[in-house]
Design an enzyme around this catalytic site. Structure first.
Site, PDB file in Angstrom:
ATOM      1  N   CYS A 151     -26.529 -12.502 -20.482  1.00 41.94           N
ATOM      2  CA  CYS A 151     -26.205 -13.797 -19.887  1.00 41.94           C
ATOM      3  C   CYS A 151     -27.041 -14.111 -18.652  1.00 41.94           C
ATOM      4  O   CYS A 151     -26.983 -15.218 -18.127  1.00 41.94           O
ATOM      5  CB  CYS A 151     -24.726 -13.880 -19.545  1.00 41.94           C
ATOM      6  SG  CYS A 151     -24.259 -12.955 -18.070  1.00 41.94           S
ATOM      7  N   CYS A 210     -23.441  -7.167 -18.341  1.00 48.39           N
ATOM      8  CA  CYS A 210     -22.211  -7.336 -17.578  1.00 48.39           C
ATOM      9  C   CYS A 210     -21.150  -6.366 -18.100  1.00 48.39           C
ATOM     10  O   CYS A 210     -20.989  -6.206 -19.306  1.00 48.39           O
ATOM     11  CB  CYS A 210     -21.660  -8.749 -17.733  1.00 48.39           C
ATOM     12  SG  CYS A 210     -22.581 -10.004 -16.871  1.00 48.39           S
ATOM     13  N   GLY A 261       0.794  -1.225   0.000  1.00 51.76           N
ATOM     14  CA  GLY A 261       0.000   0.000   0.000  1.00 51.76           C
ATOM     15  C   GLY A 261       0.823   1.270   0.000  1.00 51.76           C
ATOM     16  O   GLY A 261       0.280   2.356  -0.180  1.00 51.76           O
ATOM     17  N   CYS A 317     -28.278  -9.422 -16.070  1.00 47.41           N
ATOM     18  CA  CYS A 317     -27.650  -9.097 -17.349  1.00 47.41           C
ATOM     19  C   CYS A 317     -28.573  -9.505 -18.510  1.00 47.41           C
ATOM     20  O   CYS A 317     -29.058 -10.642 -18.554  1.00 47.41           O
ATOM     21  CB  CYS A 317     -26.313  -9.813 -17.458  1.00 47.41           C
ATOM     22  SG  CYS A 317     -25.538  -9.658 -19.079  1.00 47.41           S
ATOM     23  N   CYS A 322     -19.132 -12.532 -19.197  1.00 50.34           N
ATOM     24  CA  CYS A 322     -20.439 -12.614 -19.831  1.00 50.34           C
ATOM     25  C   CYS A 322     -20.421 -13.634 -20.970  1.00 50.34           C
ATOM     26  O   CYS A 322     -21.303 -14.483 -21.089  1.00 50.34           O
ATOM     27  CB  CYS A 322     -20.822 -11.236 -20.351  1.00 50.34           C
ATOM     28  SG  CYS A 322     -22.540 -11.070 -20.815  1.00 50.34           S
TER      29      CYS A 322
END
Lengths: 259, 275
Positions: free
Chosen positions: B241, B263, B29, B238, B269
């Protein structure tokens, strides 16, 4: 906590700007619960001294000692930067002459009051907000203004908000630099009344720098009179103001206009 | 393309960037400065990500590029072609087949696994930037863990909107120590940062910073006790899909107010549709 140890003790504090003198050989003791006034004309070294005492300026020579909550005494000038910044967040508070220097513009009054709480680890929104509301009450700002920006406040309200923001974490020592500067007299009077009440209620120690003798008469227990970077007279406030010994103090006291 | 070195950058530059990467992995980080080079694409298009990718890519890697979840947008196609031409490595659109993935604004829906590297493009690495303009001060704040001011921003969000309005680039605390911008991924992807088995590398070209989240590092999104962190939810699936648990893009399909939700992750997808 030993009663015979001052909260803040300064010895021979000098700050030179090259050949020019900021302040020279200043010594003072501040006792717990005491309000100390530093008066003098512009350029007399008041603000420089305040900077040296609060660790924001490094003096050319001298020592500043501060007694922590657990009674140990630390040398402020020898503290590491993390320790000094922690002290500034917890035990100390600074009230600036211009509230804009002390407030965070662009966030609401509530966030301004809550910032120091969050800096110390408060992570509960509801409790932070409740504490902020409580402090708005104490400094006589309408609760309904908690979500307003400080820039929409009058200068008197901004100054009171700055005081709330500083005192919310219960510092033990507050440095105030001309807290009433730029305010009209009726607003000044309210602010002084408020500060006097808060220092008495919370048992705060404070160092107040001002050129306004009336402010010191209302707030300060003791006075230091500065001129040309040096302390020319010190003593109890009414003693210094009513029976000034040093010619400069006499001049200062006699120049106050009586309405 | 023999006029160029493998992966475009010269070996000295790659070594310099790898040293920065090692330091970044050692301090999760923490932003490590590096000597960012001028790249043959403009700032804001992924110069940081491209340099990190160029420094870690090897001849055996299988490479994938994502732009906003998609493999077929200009940015993704260009960067993929760039590395095809300068390294000759195999490329793919499949998350599970890739060993090295460069991405902008998304973490794939398909869970990453050990051994994979995800390179994220970062526009502004400093999480405290809009709260504290001075670089010298933000570095001190990181060094001393003075992160309270970040909660001031969250407080403001809740005060104004009733909830934390920040929806992307949502600040996180890495390994309980460093405050980090996860790059402009939706906060939907934030939970994927936490204890991810893959190595996550972040490159900011213009700002010349590299940081990293090593595998299995705890990453926590900032919040308040009484306003816990939440991710976006959609009340529809979606349109292509039928996925209900993926990040959705809203697409306007005509000029009569028609729209569909699909998606954002095209690979996810397509594979759900059995292609």
């Amino acid at each position: 906590m030993a009663a015979d140890v001052p909260l803040l003790r300064a010895r021979d504090v000098s700050k030179l700007y090259g050949a020019r003198v900021g302040c020279r050989d200043v010594g003072l003791d501040l006792w717990p619960g005491e309000v100390l006034g530093i008066v003098g004309e512009s350029g007399s070294g008041k603000t420089t001294l305040l900077g040296c005492l609060s660790g924001r300026l490094v003096p050319t020579s001298g020592s500043v000692e501060f007694m922590l909550r657990d009674g140990t005494v630390v040398d402020v000038l020898q503290l590491s930067e993390p320790a000094l910044r922690k002290l500034a967040r917890t035990d100390w508070g600074v009230v600036h002459q211009n509230p804009r220097d002390g407030l965070r513009a662009g966030v609401t009054a509530g966030a301004n009051v809550g910032e120091r709480l969050m800096a110390l680890g408060a992570r509960h929104y509801g409790r932070i907000r409740a504490e902020a509301l409580d402090w708005l009450d104490r400094v006589e700002i309408d609760r309904g203004r908690i979500d307003d920006w400080p820039e929409t406040f009058s200068s008197g309200m901004q100054q009171r908000l700055q005081i709330a923001r500083t005192l919310v974490t219960r510092p033990r020592l507050v440095f105030m630099d001309e807290p009433t500067g730029g305010l009209d007299v009726s607003v000044q009077a309210r602010l002084l009344d408020l500060v006097r009440g808060l220092t008495a209620d919370l048992g705060l120690s404070a160092i107040i720098v001002t050129h306004d003798l009336a402010v010191t008469r209302l707030l300060a227990h003791r006075l230091l009179v500065m001129r040309g970077g040096e302390v020319v007279e010190s003593g109890l406030t009414d003693q210094v103001l009513d029976d000034p010994q040093h010619p400069y103090t006499q001049l200062l006291v006699s120049s106050v206009l009586q309405p | 393309m023999s006029a160029y070195n493998f992966a475009f950058l010269d070996e000295q530059t790659k070594r310099m960037i790898r040293r920065a990467l090692l330091k970044a992995v050692a301090i999760p980080g923490h932003q490590v400065p590096f000597g960012s080079r001028e790249m043959p694409l403009s700032y804001g298009w992924g110069t940081g990500g491209v340099q990190v990718t160029a420094s870690v890519i090897g001849p055996d890697d299988v490479f994938k590029v994502i732009d906003q979840g998609a493999d077929d947008t200009t940015n993704a196609v260009s960067i993929r072609q760039f590395f095809e031409r300068t390294t000759g490595v195999r490329t793919t659109t499949r998350t599970d087949a890739a060993t090295l993935i460069q991405t902008r604004h998304r973490i794939p829906e398909t869970p990453l696994r050990e051994g994979q590297i995800l390179v994220l493009q970062v526009p502004i690495p400093e999480p405290l930037r809009w709260l504290e303009p001075r670089e010298i001060e933000t570095r001190k704040m990181h060094a001393l863990e003075e992160y309270g001011v970040m909660h001031v921003r969250l407080y403001e969000d809740i005060t104004r909107h009733g909830h934390v309005e920040t929806a992307y680039d949502y600040p996180v605390l890495v390994n309980g120590r460093y405050l980090m911008r996860p790059s402009p991924i939706p906060k939907f992807d934030n939970p994927k940062l936490d204890r991810n088995p893959a190595l996550l590398l972040f490159g900011a070209g213009r700002e010349k910073r590299i940081y990293a989240v090593p595998p299995y590092t705890p990453v926590r999104s900032l919040d308040f006790e009484d306003h816990p962190f939440t991710v976006e939810r959609w009340d529809r699936t979606c349109a292509l899909c039928g996925a209900a648990d993926a990040f959705m893009d809203e697409i306007v399909v005509d000029d009569k107010g028609g729209r569909m939700f699909v998606c954002s992750d095209t690979d996810h997808c397509e594979r759900r549709r059995g292609r």
